[in-house]
Design an enzyme around this catalytic site. Structure first.
Site, PDB file in Angstrom:
ATOM      1  N   TYR A 164     -69.814  41.293  19.649  1.00  0.00           N
ATOM      2  CA  TYR A 164     -70.304  40.118  18.922  1.00  0.00           C
ATOM      3  C   TYR A 164     -71.173  39.255  19.831  1.00  0.00           C
ATOM      4  O   TYR A 164     -72.268  38.824  19.438  1.00  0.00           O
ATOM      5  CB  TYR A 164     -69.104  39.328  18.402  1.00  0.00           C
ATOM      6  CG  TYR A 164     -69.446  38.115  17.573  1.00  0.00           C
ATOM      7  CD1 TYR A 164     -69.822  38.249  16.245  1.00  0.00           C
ATOM      8  CD2 TYR A 164     -69.371  36.836  18.117  1.00  0.00           C
ATOM      9  CE1 TYR A 164     -70.115  37.137  15.471  1.00  0.00           C
ATOM     10  CE2 TYR A 164     -69.662  35.712  17.354  1.00  0.00           C
ATOM     11  CZ  TYR A 164     -70.033  35.869  16.031  1.00  0.00           C
ATOM     12  OH  TYR A 164     -70.328  34.754  15.270  1.00  0.00           O
ATOM     13  N   SER A 223     -74.604  31.804  17.538  1.00  0.00           N
ATOM     14  CA  SER A 223     -73.211  31.476  17.805  1.00  0.00           C
ATOM     15  C   SER A 223     -73.116  30.851  19.181  1.00  0.00           C
ATOM     16  O   SER A 223     -74.026  30.993  20.003  1.00  0.00           O
ATOM     17  CB  SER A 223     -72.362  32.755  17.751  1.00  0.00           C
ATOM     18  OG  SER A 223     -71.080  32.548  18.279  1.00  0.00           O
TER      19      SER A 223
END
Length: 261
Positions: A157, A144
């Site tokens: 995350y 990501s």
């Protein structure tokens, strides 16, 4: 083009029942691969397989939790017997829990780390054993932009995806001698059903993403297809330990002044 041809290959995509996982699975299938998708929701699996089959793809689905090493091992043994070896593994399954770090329950933090980081380790370890025997394999970890950047409310995350970036580099280092390439894809902000509520005109976050992205748009799920095919194919045989960011240029820029066209 033979470099990108995946005929005769079998690709396993975790979390391939919807969203970006489905888009990458479709791309690999279009390049000729047999696809296997995992998930943990029967309804989503049924709809996904109907979709894949309607396009004429070879697709099989298996329901299990990638954080459960015993269930993962049992299902991979079943896949080996029913279909054969896995040539391409895409570690896509993941979750996010948006909560300020100061108030986030530790149990939620652990859950995100377990799914987004430990799950890819379990799957990679299991699949790599057959790849090492075969002296060939491709592992693609879906990282990501949060592997590189911080943002409020996504501490778990970002920690998991940053860890996944470094896991990618370390697995590449250990397994390159076996002709296994371990790389990652770092998606930017994509137009999916999850982001639909914040992509409406006038929404502050929608305006922020469009103004912050040099390409001046959200990514479309199919924008990930090229990177997935490249990292799954012979074209990337000497590419190892790399993260390809598919983000419309966000990470390349500090942004533009508000008065700039």
């Amino acid at each position: 083009m033979d470099l990108f041809n995946l005929k005769g290959k079998t690709a396993l995509i975790t979390g391939g029942t919807h969203g970006l996982g489905m888009a990458m699975a479709e791309a690999l299938a279009e390049a000729g691969a047999q696809i296997i998708v995992t998930g943990n929701t029967p309804e989503k699996m049924e709809k996904a397989l109907e979709h894949y089959h309607s396009k004429g793809y070879f697709a099989k689905g298996y329901l299990f939790d990638v954080t459960d090493e015993n269930a993962a091992a049992e299902n991979l043994e079943k896949i080996s017997k029913e279909i054969g070896d896995i040539h391409i593994l895409v570690n896509n399954a993941g979750i996010i829990k948006r909560e300020l770090a100061i108030t986030m329950p530790v149990s939620d933090f652990r859950k995100v780390i377990d799914v987004d980081l430990v799950g890819p380790f379990i799957m990679s370890q299991l699949v790599a054993k057959q790849m090492i025997e075969r002296k060939e394999g491709k592992i693609i970890n879906i990282c990501s932009m949060m592997s590189e950047l911080g943002r409020s409310t996504v501490s778990a995350y970002a920690a998991a995806k940053g860890g996944l970036k470094m896991l990618t580099k370390n697995l590449a280092t250990e397994w390159a001698k076996h002709n296994i390439q371990v790389n990652g894809i770092g998606p930017g902000y994509f137009a999916t059903t999850q982001t639909e509520p914040i992509r409406v005109d006038g929404h502050p976050f929608n305006e922020f993403i469009i103004s912050r992205t040099p390409a001046a748009r959200w990514g479309n799920p199919e924008d990930l297809g090229g990177a997935a095919i490249f990292l799954a194919s012979k074209a990337s045989d000497f590419v190892n330990g790399q993260i390809i960011y598919v983000d419309g240029g966000i990470l390349a820029t500090i942004g533009k002044p508000s008065n700039e066209d």
